[in-house]
Design an enzyme around this catalytic site. Structure first.
Site, PDB file in Angstrom:
ATOM      1  N   SER A 117      44.741 105.846  31.216  1.00 12.69           N
ATOM      2  CA  SER A 117      44.966 105.447  32.611  1.00 12.69           C
ATOM      3  C   SER A 117      43.805 105.946  33.447  1.00 12.69           C
ATOM      4  O   SER A 117      43.171 106.962  33.103  1.00 12.69           O
ATOM      5  CB  SER A 117      46.280 106.052  33.124  1.00 12.69           C
ATOM      6  OG  SER A 117      46.392 105.892  34.525  1.00 12.69           O
TER       7      SER A 117
ATOM      8  N   TYR B 232      51.177 113.670  33.956  1.00 13.08           N
ATOM      9  CA  TYR B 232      50.783 112.351  33.460  1.00 13.08           C
ATOM     10  C   TYR B 232      49.260 112.266  33.389  1.00 13.08           C
ATOM     11  O   TYR B 232      48.691 111.859  32.365  1.00 13.08           O
ATOM     12  CB  TYR B 232      51.338 111.255  34.367  1.00 13.08           C
ATOM     13  CG  TYR B 232      50.994 109.859  33.902  1.00 13.08           C
ATOM     14  CD1 TYR B 232      51.708 109.264  32.866  1.00 13.08           C
ATOM     15  CD2 TYR B 232      49.963 109.134  34.495  1.00 13.08           C
ATOM     16  CE1 TYR B 232      51.399 107.979  32.422  1.00 13.08           C
ATOM     17  CE2 TYR B 232      49.652 107.853  34.067  1.00 13.08           C
ATOM     18  CZ  TYR B 232      50.367 107.288  33.034  1.00 13.08           C
ATOM     19  OH  TYR B 232      50.052 106.014  32.602  1.00 13.08           O
TER      20      TYR B 232
END
Length: 257
Positions: free
Chosen positions: A144, A154
């Site tokens: 990401s 994350y």
């Protein structure tokens, strides 16, 4: 053409929806056979039947929970099957946590970390054995653009995946195995809906279509690029993140629906 360009089997995790389903569609349209991995057998079987009918390829289904050791082990066994070699691995399975680190149960955080990093590590290791022996292979780790930003665990998990992919591409590229970290920004999939996030916190111009993300990721991997960041806007964000203070590039706060 390399041996992995045609008539290759691609194994895709998180293949029942979102980017995983789009990887399956685009790879099938290129003539690749598929192994579809996700938890929901019925969705996998429906997707497999549709892809076989539309593209004339073979699509296996492998239901597995990749936060569970037995589930990971089942996929490792499939990747290690020399009689049915896998030439493309897409580590796409992932999840998000809506709340801040201190608010989450530690068991949730451990599953989150395992899915994004440990599972990708184990599946990559399994796939590499046959790929290196054959002298060809392709691995895409779906990270990401958050890997470049300070956005909780994350971001931390995706930063590990990014670093791992960069190293692996250097280590194995000369031996015929291309490894790419695909780093999209906000993308219209089920991902944010499943985590219960209000998608309106991010402006409409920040959202990408899964078709573009996958198309650019596959093309960059085929070229041997270690990192693929779809769209100029997110390429600029990744560059800015290296020089600007973290508070300026952390992005919008997560908010429940």
């Amino acid at each position: 053409m390399t041996p992995t360009d045609i008539k290759t089997t691609a194994l895709i995790t998180g293949a029942s929806a979102g980017l995983g389903a789009e990887f399956a569609r685009q790879l099938a349209s290129q003539g690749h056979n598929l192994v579809l991995v996700a938890r929901d057998r019925s969705r996998l079987e429906s997707a497999a039947a549709d892809l076989e009918q539309r593209y004339g390829i073979r699509a296996e289904v492998l239901p597995a929970d990749l936060t569970d050791d037995d589930g990971v082990g089942a996929v490792v066994v499939r990747l290690s099957d020399a009689e049915r070699p896998v030439g493309i691995l897409v580590n796409n399975a992932g999840t998000g946590l809506l709340h801040n680190f201190e608010e989450n149960d530690i068991s949730e955080e451990k599953r989150h970390l395992k899915l994004h990093d440990q599972t990708a590590l184990e599946l990559t290791h399994a796939a590499l054995q046959g790929m290196l022996e054959r002298g060809s292979g392709r691995i895409i780790n779906v990270a990401s653009v958050a890997a470049f930003l300070p956005r909780g665990t994350y971001s931390a998990a995706k930063a590990w995946l990014l670093s791992f992919s960069r190293w692996a591409n250097l280590a194995y590229g000369a031996r015929g195995v291309k490894v790419t970290a695909l780093c999209p920004g906000f993308t219209h999939t089920e991902f944010h809906d499943r985590m219960g996030m209000d998608k309106s916190v991010a402006p409409s111009w920040t959202w990408l279509k899964p078709e573009r993300v996958v198309r650019e990721g596959l093309a960059d991997n085929l070229r041997g690029k270690a990192v693929s960041i779809p769209s100029k806007r997110y390429k600029l964000l990744a560059v800015a993140a290296r020089v600007l203070p973290g508070r300026l590039v952390t992005g919008p706060a997560r908010r429940a629906k």
